[in-house]
Design an enzyme around this catalytic site. Structure first.
Site, short mmCIF file in Angstrom:
data_model
loop_
_atom_site.label_atom_id
_atom_site.label_comp_id
_atom_site.label_asym_id
_atom_site.label_seq_id
_atom_site.Cartn_x
_atom_site.Cartn_y
_atom_site.Cartn_z
N SER A 63 1.01 -1.30 0.11
CA SER A 63 0.00 0.09 0.03
C SER A 63 0.94 1.40 -0.01
O SER A 63 0.59 2.39 -0.81
CB SER A 63 -1.00 -0.07 1.29
N ASP A 155 2.10 -10.86 5.88
CA ASP A 155 2.87 -10.59 4.42
C ASP A 155 3.43 -11.86 4.20
O ASP A 155 4.45 -12.05 3.08
CB ASP A 155 3.68 -9.65 4.58
N ALA A 259 7.01 3.04 7.92
CA ALA A 259 6.66 3.79 9.07
C ALA A 259 5.33 3.36 9.49
O ALA A 259 5.34 3.33 10.91
CB ALA A 259 6.71 5.33 8.42
N ASP A 260 4.31 3.16 9.00
CA ASP A 260 2.99 3.14 9.46
C ASP A 260 2.70 2.39 10.70
O ASP A 260 2.00 2.51 11.69
CB ASP A 260 1.89 3.01 8.49
N ASP A 440 -3.93 -0.20 -5.49
CA ASP A 440 -2.41 -0.23 -5.39
C ASP A 440 -1.61 -1.35 -5.39
O ASP A 440 -0.30 -1.30 -5.70
CB ASP A 440 -2.19 0.57 -3.88
#
Length: 514
Positions: A63, A155, A259-260, A440
């Site tokens: 994403s 993942d 980062a998220d 995406d």
């Protein structure tokens, strides 16, 4: 600022294209609106993985990368690729931040706590980056290293941590500098929805060595959890071996590059105004190193600082005096704002943002519609207001429900999205607007892996659709990639893309017959 016929760019997160109907939740779903568009509207497929989006060849998209490329209109070398190259060309082992931290810890005889996602997934981290850190510690003869490992299963296949541990143990034989001191599923350590009840036990384990679960080694723990039907992602915070919590003067190195899902845990150590839960202890760290910049408000020592991007889509719209709205639910809000703007925190002139709260459920297969109905209502109100020239929105369902591996729930999520798309188009049609739909990366189009004989919870490397609804234009190419979206959108608005955008314009106005 009104009377604009809006152009909506709708990003269906995780909605890939797969010819194969088997295990394909999108193909299985009843989607009358999508089917009608696919038969009657111009559409092509876009590459959304590997080299066309700045990732290593054949690496699945994600994403963050997807939104950055949609917004930037050019190929951006991703942090994953940057760090891989630094390892390969020797720059990683010379990184000044790593040397400064290790030298200081040797002087003060304190410990380095390395934490992050132990995974070959390449979405939030890569285990090879951890292995390179261990090699560097060994090269510098620094052996006071404690590993706090987060397990993936999202993942990667749901039960794959033992493979990663095997690789790690082989590295520890070559570079005997570290011990594994804790493990924990990413569900707890890498929450991004302010569910502090998940993060608190991780923090307590890291800072006090406190856990309801303790095992002599990581493998024993994982075998125990598998026996009890707990897969990698959901392994509770667990102490391994002797307690080695983070002490005053120690340093923390968080090796996730994305980062998220690193922000919340980082904030528990660094945010002076932290209110998520009561911290019983707050170690005075000599350093908190982050692999990349997690947030400009979290002051970490950054090993690979950001490379600024100019003239992203948001900036171009703003410089042409156009108004824009970014709208998504919590799960994907950062993606349509921060990442879409090239990893830039600032908000452009005439850029407005709306975040619709994501539902508070343990996993999204329990509520496959997520907040799509509320998001749709808000989006339709924005269209009807005619206050915005461009609206960029994200629907999270295909990705977030797809990640659960629950096929039936993902089918429900897709059917909900189809209804939402229908409603949005009715509003756009009434206001003379146009609609571009894309994704995406893939996810929901492949829900089971015959190779692993497990649910396929990860993203895919499939292409994504790019569909134009609104008449008067046609596609000029048979296929493209995500970097072609921004130039094509600007063409619809009559704006020449800036030279920084190397993506192609894929849409052309139909010529009137004389």
């Amino acid at each position: 600022m009104s009377h604009n016929a809006p152009l909506v760019l709708m990003i269906l997160d995780g909605w890939g294209y797969n010819e194969n109907d088997r295990y394909n939740a999108i193909a299985k779903a009843n989607t009358p609106q999508w089917d009608e568009w696919w038969q009657t509207c111009p559409h092509i497929l876009l590459k959304a993985s590997g080299l066309p989006v700045g990732l290593p060849d054949e690496q699945m998209g994600n994403s963050e990368v997807g939104h950055m490329h949609i917004g930037a209109g050019r190929v951006i070398q991703q942090d994953f690729t940057r760090i891989n190259e630094a390892i390969n060309n020797g720059k990683f082992a010379k990184n000044a931040v790593f040397h400064e931290v290790i030298d200081q810890l040797k002087k003060t005889e304190k410990s380095l706590h390395i934490m992050g996602l132990l995974s070959p997934g390449g979405v939030h981290s890569h285990e090879q980056h951890l292995f390179a850190l261990l090699a560097l510690c060994n090269q510098k003869k620094f052996r006071s290293v404690h590993l706090h490992l987060f397990l993936d299963g999202r993942d990667t296949p749901p039960q794959s941590a033992l493979d990663s541990l095997k690789c790690l143990n082989e590295e520890l034989v070559k570079h005997p500098v570290a011990t594994i001191n804790s493990i924990c599923g990413r569900y707890y350590a890498m929450d991004r929805d302010k569910r502090w009840e998940r993060v608190e036990p991780v923090y307590n384990l890291l800072t006090q060595g406190k856990s309801e679960h303790q095992f002599p080694d990581a493998e024993t723990a994982i075998h125990f959890y598998y026996k009890n039907k707990i897969s990698d992602e959901f392994v509770p915070p667990t102490l391994i071996g002797k307690e080695h919590s983070i002490q005053d003067g120690d340093a923390v190195l968080f090796f996730n590059f994305r980062a998220d899902r690193a922000r919340q845990l980082t904030s528990t150590f660094l945010d002076p105004l932290f209110k998520g839960f009561e911290r019983k202890t707050l170690p005075k760290l000599s350093y908190f190193v982050s692999m990349t910049q997690y947030d400009k408000n979290l002051i970490t020592t950054i090993a690979f600082p950001p490379v600024p991007l100019n003239n992203t889509l948001g900036e171009v719209l703003s410089s042409h005096g156009l108004s824009q709205l970014r709208i998504a639910e919590t799960e994907k809000y950062a993606h349509v704002t921060f990442f879409f703007n090239g990893g830039c925190e600032s908000v452009f002139t005439n850029e407005e943002r709306i975040m619709v709260p994501s539902p508070q459920v343990a996993t999204y297969d329990l509520q496959p519609e997520m907040s799509a109905p509320e998001l749709t209502k808000t989006l339709i109100a924005a269209i009807n207001s005619r206050d915005y020239h461009v609206i960029i929105c994200n629907y999270a369902n295909a990705d977030m429900v797809g990640h659960t591996g629950n096929f039936e729930a993902t089918v429900q999520a897709i059917e909900c999205l189809d209804q939402c798309m229908h409603q949005v188009w009715q509003a756009l049609k009434n206001n003379g607007g146009k609609l571009l739909i894309t994704a995406d990366h893939g996810n929901a189009e492949e829900m089971f892996s015959e190779a692993t004989n497990q649910a396929h919870t990860a993203h895919t490397s499939e292409p994504v659709p790019f569909l134009y609804v609104g008449g008067g234009w046609h596609f000029t190419h048979a296929e493209g990639s995500l970097i072609d979206i921004a130039p094509s959108l600007l063409a619809l608005l009559g704006i020449t893309p800036p030279p920084e955008m190397t993506g192609r314009i894929l849409l052309e106005k139909n010529h009137a017959h004389v």
